[in-house]
Write an enzyme that holds these catalytic residues in place. Structure first.
Site, PDB file in Angstrom:
ATOM      1  N   GLU A 129      36.442  21.088  -4.764  1.00 43.24           N
ATOM      2  CA  GLU A 129      36.346  20.056  -5.799  1.00 43.24           C
ATOM      3  C   GLU A 129      36.908  18.737  -5.285  1.00 43.24           C
ATOM      4  OE1 GLU A 129      36.779  23.114  -9.607  1.00 43.24           O
ATOM      5  OE2 GLU A 129      38.258  21.528  -9.327  1.00 43.24           O
ATOM      6  N   THR A 160      27.622  22.358   0.710  1.00 44.44           N
ATOM      7  CA  THR A 160      26.510  22.532   1.639  1.00 44.44           C
ATOM      8  C   THR A 160      25.304  23.103   0.898  1.00 44.44           C
ATOM      9  OG1 THR A 160      28.067  22.941   3.434  1.00 44.44           O
ATOM     10  CG2 THR A 160      25.783  23.635   3.787  1.00 44.44           C
ATOM     11  N   SER A 182      36.979  32.931 -11.989  1.00 43.46           N
ATOM     12  CA  SER A 182      35.790  33.776 -12.116  1.00 43.46           C
ATOM     13  C   SER A 182      34.616  33.125 -11.390  1.00 43.46           C
ATOM     14  CB  SER A 182      35.437  33.986 -13.597  1.00 43.46           C
ATOM     15  OG  SER A 182      36.521  34.563 -14.299  1.00 43.46           O
ATOM     16  N   GLU A 242      33.135  34.263   6.689  1.00 43.77           N
ATOM     17  CA  GLU A 242      32.769  32.844   6.784  1.00 43.77           C
ATOM     18  C   GLU A 242      33.441  32.212   7.997  1.00 43.77           C
ATOM     19  OE1 GLU A 242      33.352  28.543   4.471  1.00 43.77           O
ATOM     20  OE2 GLU A 242      34.175  30.373   3.587  1.00 43.77           O
ATOM     21  N   ARG A 268      22.998  14.245  38.789  1.00 44.08           N
ATOM     22  CA  ARG A 268      23.530  12.883  38.890  1.00 44.08           C
ATOM     23  C   ARG A 268      24.248  12.677  40.224  1.00 44.08           C
ATOM     24  NH1 ARG A 268      23.238   7.585  37.115  1.00 44.08           N
ATOM     25  NH2 ARG A 268      25.315   6.700  36.755  1.00 44.08           N
ATOM     26  N   GLN A 279      35.987  16.936  42.403  1.00 41.24           N
ATOM     27  CA  GLN A 279      36.944  17.869  41.808  1.00 41.24           C
ATOM     28  C   GLN A 279      37.203  17.568  40.332  1.00 41.24           C
ATOM     29  OE1 GLN A 279      40.654  18.215  43.874  1.00 41.24           O
ATOM     30  NE2 GLN A 279      41.489  19.718  42.461  1.00 41.24           N
ATOM     31  N   GLY A 339      29.361  10.419  31.103  1.00 38.51           N
ATOM     32  CA  GLY A 339      29.690   9.000  31.156  1.00 38.51           C
ATOM     33  C   GLY A 339      28.961   8.205  30.087  1.00 38.51           C
TER      34      GLY A 339
END
Length: 383
Positions: A129, A160, A182, A242, A268, A279, A339
Site C-alpha cells: 500500500e 505488478t 484476510s 516468491e 573488442r 588482467q 565502457g
C-alpha cells in the site's frame, strides 16, 4: 538445478523448452518492450500454451505438478531473455496462481485456476500500500462483511500486472487486531474497483505496474480465501517461493551480463590486443562467474527446501539477498567492461542493470531480509 533431484530429467526438458521459447519470442524484443513499457502482445496465452503458468498446480486444473526447483529454473531462463516479462510471469504464476492453489477452496480452484493456467485470464496479487511496504502486516485496506458480500475500501500501490490483470488476490484488514488480515479474490469488473495510474519505472519496464483503488468495492462472500483472519500464515508461506523466484530472476540477469561481457571482451581490441587479456577486465569477468555460480547454488538449495515441504524462511531470505545484490554488481561490472557502449541503450547491459536493482527491493528489501535471517537464528536458539 541439482543433479540428484528426482525430477532432474523432466526439469532439464522444461529448461530446454523455455530457453528455446525465450530466445525466439522474448530476447529479440526485450529492448523494444523496455522502451515502450509494455508486455509482448498475447504473451500470457503463449506462456499458457507452453505449459508453465501452473508449474506447481495439480494436473486436473492444467498444471504441471512440479516444484520450486522447476520454478527457479523457469524464472532464470525467462529473465535471461527479458526480466520484465518474467516479473509479470512471477506475479501471475506465483503470487496469484500458486497462492490460490495452496489456499483456495475447491470451488475457487475450479472457477479460476484453469483460465489462469491457460493464460486466458491474467492474475496479480495486491499487498503493498502507499503507506505499508516492508511492514506488510501494517496495511490499512479494510473489508467489512455485509450480508452475502464484503465491502472493501483502500488502495494498493506498486502492483505488478495492476494495469492489465483480470483478477487479483487482495489482502485486507477484517478486524482490529494487527494480525487480523484476510484474502479476497477481486475481479476487474467488480463494482467499486478501479485501476489507478500506470507507474513509469526505472527498470522492469516491460512489466506493467500500477495502483489499485477500492471504493466501496463489492466482493461476494464466497470470494474470501480461507477463513477470516487467516491470511498472515498464507502470506508468509508464499513469500518463501516468491523470494526464490525473484532470486532466480537475478541469476538470469547475471548470466546474461556475463555472456554479453565475454562476447564483447573477446572481440573488442585496445592496444592491438583483445581486452579479455587485460588482467583488470579478466578479473571482473572471473568474479562475475564466481558470483553467479555461488548464488545459483544458494537459490537452488532454498528451492529444494521448499520442494521438500519445509519452511525456507531463512534460506529463501538469504538466497534472495545474495543473488539480488550479486546481480546488480555483475550488471554494473558488465557496463564497466563494455565502457561507453555499456552505458548506451544500444547494448542491453544498461537495461539489465536497471532491471537488476528492483530485485533488491521487491519481495522484501535486502535490509528487511537481513533482519529476518537474524530473527530466525534467535528463534531457533530459543532465546
Amino acid at each position: 538445478m541439482t543433479s540428484y533431484h528426482s525430477n532432474a530429467q523432466e526439469i532439464r526438458e522444461v529448461i530446454q523448452t523455455v530457453r528455446a521459447f525465450a530466445a525466439k519470442e522474448l530476447a529479440p524484443y526485450a529492448d523494444e518492450l523496455d522502451r515502450e513499457e509494455r508486455l509482448a502482445p498475447g504473451i500470457f496465452r503463449r506462456l499458457g500454451e507452453l505449459g508453465i503458468l501452473g508449474l506447481t498446480c495439480p494436473e486436473e486444473f492444467g498444471g504441471a505438478k512440479l516444484g520450486a526447483v522447476s520454478v527457479a529454473a523457469v524464472m532464470e531462463e525467462l529473465s535471461y531473455a527479458c526480466p520484465g516479462t518474467c516479473l509479470s510471469y512471477l506475479a501471475h504464476s506465483l503470487l496469484f496462481v500458486h497462492n490460490l492453489a495452496q489456499n483456495g477452496s475447491p470451488e475457487q480452484l475450479v472457477r479460476y485456476l484453469p483460465n489462469c493456467i491457460s493464460g486466458e485470464m491474467v492474475g496479480g496479487m495486491a499487498m503493498t500500500e502507499p503507506g505499508a511496504g516492508s511492514d506488510a502486516i501494517g496495511l490499512t485496506t479494510k473489508a467489512v462483511k455485509k450480508g452475502d458480500h464484503y465491502v472493501l475500501n483502500g488502495s494498493k500501490m506498486f502492483i505488478t500486472n495492476g494495469p492489465i490483470a483480470d483478477v487479483f488476490l487482495v489482502y485486507a484488514r477484517t478486524g482490529e487486531d494487527r494480525m487480523d488480515l484476510s484474502t479476497f479474490i477481486v475481479e476487474r469488473g467488480f463494482a467499486g474497483f478501479s485501476v489507478g495510474k500506470k507507474l513509469s519505472k526505472m527498470g522492469m519496464r516491460a512489466s506493467p505496474t500500477g495502483e489499485l483503488v477500492f471504493k466501496d468495492c463489492i466482493v461476494p462472500a464466497e470470494n474470501l480465501v480461507g477463513d477470516e483472519g487467516s491470511s498472515v500464515k498464507h502470506m508468509m508461506k508464499n513469500l518463501d517461493i516468491e523470494r526464490v523466484g525473484l532470486g532466480a530472476m537475478s541469476l538470469g540477469i547475471a548470466r546474461a551480463c556475463l555472456d554479453h561481457s565475454l562476447k564483447y571482451a573477446q572481440e573488442r581490441q585496445q592496444f592491438s590486443e583483445n581486452i579479455i587479456n587485460f588482467q583488470a577486465v579478466s578479473e571482473k569477468i572471473a568474479n562475475m562467474y564466481i558470483g553467479y555460480r555461488a548464488a545459483r547454488a544458494f537459490i537452488y538449495e532454498a528451492a529444494q527446501v521448499i520442494e521438500e515441504g519445509r519452511r525456507a524462511n531463512q534460506e529463501a531470505a538469504a538466497a534472495k539477498v545474495y543473488a539480488s545484490e550479486m546481480a546488480t554488481k555483475v550488471a554494473l561490472d558488465a557496463i564497466q567492461v563494455l565502457g561507453g557502449y555499456g552505458y548506451i541503450r544500444e547494448f542491453p547491459v544498461e537495461r539489465l542493470m536497471r532491471d537488476a536493482k528492483l530485485i533488491e527491493i521487491g519481495g522484501g528489501t535486502s535490509e528487511i531480509l537481513r533482519s529476518i535471517i537474524v530473527k530466525e537464528f534467535v528463534r531457533k536458539s530459543g532465546k
